[in-house]
Structure formats: C-alpha cells, structure tokens
Design a protein around this motif. Sequence first.
Motif, PDB file in Angstrom:
ATOM      1  N   SER A 286       0.834  -1.207   0.000  1.00 48.53           N
ATOM      2  CA  SER A 286       0.000   0.000   0.000  1.00 48.53           C
ATOM      3  C   SER A 286       0.863   1.249   0.000  1.00 48.53           C
ATOM      4  O   SER A 286       0.550   2.255  -0.642  1.00 48.53           O
TER       5      SER A 286
ATOM      6  N   GLU B 275      -7.139  -1.241  -3.461  1.00 43.26           N
ATOM      7  CA  GLU B 275      -6.507  -1.916  -2.343  1.00 43.26           C
ATOM      8  C   GLU B 275      -7.153  -3.277  -2.126  1.00 43.26           C
ATOM      9  O   GLU B 275      -8.376  -3.390  -2.107  1.00 43.26           O
ATOM     10  N   GLU B 276      -6.320  -4.278  -1.929  1.00 44.09           N
ATOM     11  CA  GLU B 276      -6.796  -5.644  -1.640  1.00 44.09           C
ATOM     12  C   GLU B 276      -7.774  -6.132  -2.709  1.00 44.09           C
ATOM     13  O   GLU B 276      -8.882  -6.563  -2.412  1.00 44.09           O
TER      14      GLU B 276
END
Length: 366
Positions: free
Chosen positions: A96, A162-163
């Motif tokens: 990240s 993200e993810e």
Amino acid sequence: MAAKKSKPKKASLNQPAEVLYADELKALNAVDDERPEGWKLAPQAVVTYLLGGEAPDGSAVSAKYVGNRRLIETAVATLATDRALLLLGVPGTAKSWVSEHLAAAISGDSQRLIQCTAGTDENQIRYGWNYASLLAKGPSDEALVRTPLLRAMEEGTLVRLEELTRMGSDVQDTLITVLSEKILPIPELDKAIVANRGFNIIATANNRDKGVNDLSSALKRRFNVVVLPLPSSLEEEVSIVVDRVAQIGAGLGLPDIEPAEKELARIVELFRELRDGQTADGKIKLKTPSGSLSTAEAISVGISAWAEAGHFRSGVVDADSLAVNLIGAIVKDPVQDAIVLQEYLETVVRPRKQWRDLYTAIREVM
Ligand SMILES: Nc1ncnc2c1ncn2[C@@H]1O[C@H](COP(=O)(O)OP(=O)(O)OP(=O)(O)O)[C@@H](O)[C@H]1O
Ligand SMILES: [Mg+2]
C-alpha cells in the motif's frame, strides 16, 4: 457577554504523500525531461522519488521504499504501458505504501482509492446513481455518481485498488473492459467514458490471507505482477523500522524518548528468527508462528513500545515496554502461537545473556 470561543484547529492524523513530500516532488519536477503523457514526473524521477537520491537542483530526496531497484523500475515501467500493476506479497511488505507513493509521484494524487472488500459491488467500481436525481430526472450526467475509477479515467490519472482479491471474482471482472479497451460503457446514458492518457490501475493483494478470491485468468493477463519481498538482510530491515518508527511517532506527536535503535533492532532480530524458523546462526530450528511477523508489525510494536515508554516508563524503551506488545504481535492464535513463543523463550531467549531482561519481562506477563 462571554467572548465566543474559537474552535481549536484540528491536526490531521495522516497527510497524503503528495502533501508530505510536496517539496521533493516539486524539485524532481523541475527538469524538462521526457515523460509519458499525463504523467507529472519522468519515470526516472519517479524511481528516484521512491528509492531516494538527488533531485536535479541538488537537493536530497528521501528513500520511501528500501529494497531492490529493479522491482520499482519494473513497477514504474509497467504503469507507462497499457498493462495495469499488481503489487503482491505477504502482509506488511509495503504494498500500500509503494502504491500510494507511485500514485503521488505519477499523478500528483494518491487519494483516488477504492478499498475492495467482500461487500464491494459493481457500483463502487464503475459508477452509481444519485437516486433522488435519478427519480426526478431519469438517468442523466448529473445523476451519475462517479467512482474514483471513473474520475481517474476522465482525468487521466492513476487509481488505486486496495486488496483487489478481497472482492468477488465477478466484480473483479468488471475491470476487464476497462483494462483492455480503456473504456467504460454507460448504457443508461448511451455513451462510454474513454480513458485519457495517464490513466492506469495500481492494485495490491496479499498472498497470505484466507477468504480471498483468485483473479480470473482473463484479468491476470491484464496485470503485470510485481512481488514485494520481505527485506533480505537484518541491517536493511532494522534501518526501515528505525526510520519509519521515527517518522510515524513524530507524526503522532508521541512524547520524546531516549533513542531506541537497539531495542528496535532486537525486535527485528527476534521477528526474523521466528519467521525463518531458525536462529540467526542457523543452529536451532524453531516453530514458526501463524502471523506474518513482517516489517510492518515490527514497526507497530516499536510505535506501541514508544507510546508506552513515553507515557508510563520515564521515556526509555526497554524490555518492559516491549513485553506485552511483543506477545500481542507473536501470539495471534492463542493455542498454537503461545506454544511457539514458549519454546522460543526457553531455547533461545533465556540462554542469551544480553536478552535476560526480555525473558524476565515476557515471563512476568505471560
Ligand atoms: N521495504 C520497505 N521499505 C520501506 N518501508 C517498508 C518496507 N517494508 C515495510 N515498510 C513499512 O511497513 C509499513 C506497512 O506497509 P503497508 O501497509 O504498505 O503494507 P502492505 O504490504 O500493504 O500490508 P497489507 O497486506 O497488510 O495491506 C509502512 O509503514 C512501510 O513504510
Ligand atoms: Mg496494504
């Protein structure tokens, strides 16, 4: 009449990279170099921004990521192509962090972000509707609720996912047309948004978690994968932890304490031994705990120990301020991991003379 009290100004807990490092970005932007259309900096300058070095005006650029230059070069080069970038790795390997800094350097905006979860649906990826407007006027451009992805396409910037693998495979697949055709059809308005140059996606995913959804092969083919590893040497990892603890602690306004490098190095040493399943000299084999004990966790333990030392223990990070935090980081599974830690304590920590304080402190609370 009582004077009206003015509200105290609130300090934000976290500033985006493009604000924190505005000076460095500006210095790197000064030259008239070749850059891909829509980019704020040339690819070389983006790499310097991430890995540290010198700006054209001679000013120093701090290192954000510590690790292999080739990885960052590949990541930056990928973003200049029509393939998207997927940063993969175990938790806490700065995926990240790297993604935020890449977006800040390339687009000047790291806040275009979609956090993917099991509950993420297509409306959060493509576009949604303002229902009041939709009912009053029917589908129209004003009723359209733009997602960060749609805005990034329109404005030619990066968007961060993200993810990625946490959202369902069917939702992930909505990205296929966006990535291959660079368009997002809006059938209700009988139009399609065509991405401007500079648009691309940086996704992150960790390969350790349970409950993730595999990427379809159609989508995999559209991503270039860069795997971020755990730091290779002890010295490298200690320097990352020392630097980040100092930055984060200062950002949080934690009380001043004595320099804690030695204790931070001890956390890293301990984490690396448990992670590797053997002592640093290779002589004793160890069981590995279920958690990842990554660099990021060493940083968290360092920060918590700093807060504890600053507020409760006369400003010195020592075995006492580390004990509970270390147990918390290592024992994620109350049964299995407790056994792992017990064994490590007895076979490794106890016999080490200079670690006796840690043995006593952990034993006291465990
Ligand atoms: N090689 C590294 N260089 C610089 N910082 C690092 C490195 N490895 C870890 N860190 C630090 O670790 C912290 C956590 O990183 P980050 O949150 O980006 O991890 P992540 O890979 O996204 O983890 P997760 O999979 O849990 O989301 C950041 O503060 C980052 O600075
Ligand atoms: Mg992350």
